[in-house]
Design a protein around this motif. Structure first.
Motif, PDB file in Angstrom:
ATOM      1  N   ILE A  69      13.771  31.902  35.755  1.00 28.79           N
ATOM      2  CA  ILE A  69      12.901  30.812  36.221  1.00 28.79           C
ATOM      3  C   ILE A  69      11.723  31.396  36.995  1.00 28.79           C
ATOM      4  O   ILE A  69      10.571  30.979  36.822  1.00 28.79           O
ATOM      5  N   GLU A  70      11.994  32.400  37.839  1.00 30.67           N
ATOM      6  CA  GLU A  70      10.919  33.008  38.628  1.00 30.67           C
ATOM      7  C   GLU A  70       9.876  33.671  37.723  1.00 30.67           C
ATOM      8  O   GLU A  70       8.666  33.530  37.945  1.00 30.67           O
ATOM      9  N   LEU A  71      10.358  34.373  36.696  1.00 30.82           N
ATOM     10  CA  LEU A  71       9.429  35.021  35.775  1.00 30.82           C
ATOM     11  C   LEU A  71       8.552  34.002  35.037  1.00 30.82           C
ATOM     12  O   LEU A  71       7.348  34.181  34.877  1.00 30.82           O
ATOM     13  N   GLU A  72       9.183  32.925  34.589  1.00 27.92           N
ATOM     14  CA  GLU A  72       8.431  31.898  33.871  1.00 27.92           C
ATOM     15  C   GLU A  72       7.421  31.212  34.782  1.00 27.92           C
ATOM     16  O   GLU A  72       6.300  30.892  34.371  1.00 27.92           O
ATOM     17  N   ASN A 100       7.398  45.537  33.934  1.00 29.66           N
ATOM     18  CA  ASN A 100       8.622  44.877  34.421  1.00 29.66           C
ATOM     19  C   ASN A 100       8.488  43.364  34.336  1.00 29.66           C
ATOM     20  O   ASN A 100       9.422  42.648  33.967  1.00 29.66           O
ATOM     21  N   PHE A 101       7.271  42.888  34.673  1.00 29.92           N
ATOM     22  CA  PHE A 101       7.013  41.445  34.595  1.00 29.92           C
ATOM     23  C   PHE A 101       7.114  40.947  33.161  1.00 29.92           C
ATOM     24  O   PHE A 101       7.610  39.846  32.895  1.00 29.92           O
ATOM     25  N   LEU A 102       6.652  41.769  32.215  1.00 30.63           N
ATOM     26  CA  LEU A 102       6.652  41.366  30.805  1.00 30.63           C
ATOM     27  C   LEU A 102       7.971  41.655  30.090  1.00 30.63           C
ATOM     28  O   LEU A 102       8.106  41.335  28.903  1.00 30.63           O
ATOM     29  N   TYR A 103       8.914  42.247  30.797  1.00 29.97           N
ATOM     30  CA  TYR A 103      10.148  42.694  30.143  1.00 29.97           C
ATOM     31  C   TYR A 103      10.826  41.612  29.298  1.00 29.97           C
ATOM     32  O   TYR A 103      11.220  41.872  28.146  1.00 29.97           O
ATOM     33  N   PRO A 104      10.973  40.368  29.803  1.00 30.83           N
ATOM     34  CA  PRO A 104      11.617  39.339  28.969  1.00 30.83           C
ATOM     35  C   PRO A 104      10.872  39.097  27.649  1.00 30.83           C
ATOM     36  O   PRO A 104      11.500  38.952  26.599  1.00 30.83           O
TER      37      PRO A 104
END
Length: 374
Positions: free
Chosen positions: A202-205, A243-247
């Motif tokens: 959720i935080e990443l999105e 790291n932010f783009l990992y998903p």
């Protein structure tokens, strides 16, 4: 004042008498052979202008024509050719056809070849002057039209950006406050209930949504927040971005490799440079998922003279040559749901940092190249 001194009157008059005697044949032959586009709104004037040029040549032989007379006719014809929007090559062909036919007829007169040489020289000079003035004026008018179109396009872009800037302000007020609250409460949940699943997703999105909103804001010059520049270690920043783009990387099954000099530093607005890297990498991911595996993105960072060079390459589809510059224009997009502002904003940010953003693409790979001062 005449263009050049005239010949003895009786020689010139003899040629004119011969031309007038055969005028119908000459005009008919010229009209049968000229190039005449049926879409030409002034096609009837083409024939009319041909006769005017013929009359001007006759008066030239009598030494009664000035350069202003030639210029006025040339300017009239040039204006009509621009209005007709017909290939200027057709006009030049028709003029030279008239010249050739006229000289052929003149050679059939009873005037001696010695005197005809001077008369033909006069005819050629007049045709050359006419072509020069007509083509020069045609080019001048066309260039003016192009400049006006460029100004109109630039103004249209400015108007669109101004409207988008106003929309962005409204967009921020409507979405930023609740988004900030959601991000804050999500962090509290992670602190108080660290075992709850999916909070990190959720935080990443939410961070990606915040990034998209920020991207919209940067389309307006007024929305560049002038925070002080700071020293940025590119290796650390790019690690943070990956790291932010990992998903997204995992979900798209993309292989990312890096070759980054860990000593390279730049002085920059960190958030803005981060946005550029994010956008270029997002675009690269979108590109490679259009092809079969392997889907490869390679990130390189090195020093070249007094510049830092960052290259992001992918093996997605080739970007056509005519599109490679257009992709940096505002509102141009090849994506079904794209806004066409991402790369425009990226270039704007890089230029603000006194750098350069370019694109090169062939059938093997596409590379976005960023140059920044050290």
């Amino acid at each position: 004042m005449s263009l050049k001194p005239g010949l003895p009157h009786f020689f010139s008059q003899a040629v004119i008498d011969f031309l007038e005697k055969n005028e119908s044949d000459f005009i008919t032959l010229w009209q049968e052979q000229i190039i005449l586009d049926q879409a030409d709104v002034h096609k009837e004037k083409v024939k009319e202008n041909g006769y005017l040029m013929y009359a001007l040549i006759k008066n030239t032989l009598l030494d009664t024509v000035t350069e202003d007379d030639v210029q006025q006719l040339a300017y009239k014809v040039a204006k009509e050719r621009v209005e007709a929007n017909i290939n200027i090559g057709d006009f030049v062909y028709n003029v030279n056809l008239g010249r050739s036919l006229l000289i052929k007829f003149v050679l059939q007169s009873d005037v001696s070849r010695t005197q005809l040489a001077a008369i033909i020289d006069q005819i050629n000079t007049q045709f050359d002057q006419f072509c020069y003035h007509a083509v020069t004026k045609y080019t001048e008018i066309k260039n003016t039209e192009l400049e006006e179109k460029k100004l109109f396009i630039n103004q249209t872009h400015k108007d669109k950006l101004a409207i988008l800037g106003q929309m962005s302000s409204s967009f921020v007020h409507e979405f930023r406050n609740p988004l900030t609250s959601i991000i804050g409460f999500n962090k509290l949940l992670r602190t108080e209930y660290p075992n709850i699943k999916y909070l990190d997703i959720i935080e990443l999105e939410l961070d990606q949504l915040k990034f998209r909103i920020t991207q919209f804001l940067h389309t307006s010059k007024l929305d560049f927040i002038e925070n002080p520049k700071e020293i940025v270690i590119l290796n650390d920043l790019l690690d943070e971005i990956l790291n932010f783009l990992y998903p997204s990387i995992v979900d798209s099954d993309v292989q990312i490799s890096t070759d980054i000099d860990p000593t390279i530093k730049i002085e920059a607005h960190k958030d803005e440079i981060k946005q550029v890297f994010l956008n270029v990498l997002f675009n690269s991911i979108d590109a490679v998922i259009q092809r079969e595996k392997p889907r490869i993105i390679h990130l390189t960072c090195y020093l070249d003279a007094k510049r830092v060079v960052i290259e992001v390459s992918n093996n997605g589809p080739m970007i056509p040559l005519e599109v490679q510059e257009t992709i940096f224009e505002p509102f141009y997009t090849t994506k079904e749901l794209g806004t066409g502002i991402g790369l425009f904003v990226c270039r704007k940010i890089i230029e603000k940092h006194l750098g350069e953003l370019t694109c090169f693409s062939d059938e093997h790979k596409t590379t976005f190249c960023i140059h920044l001062p050290i």
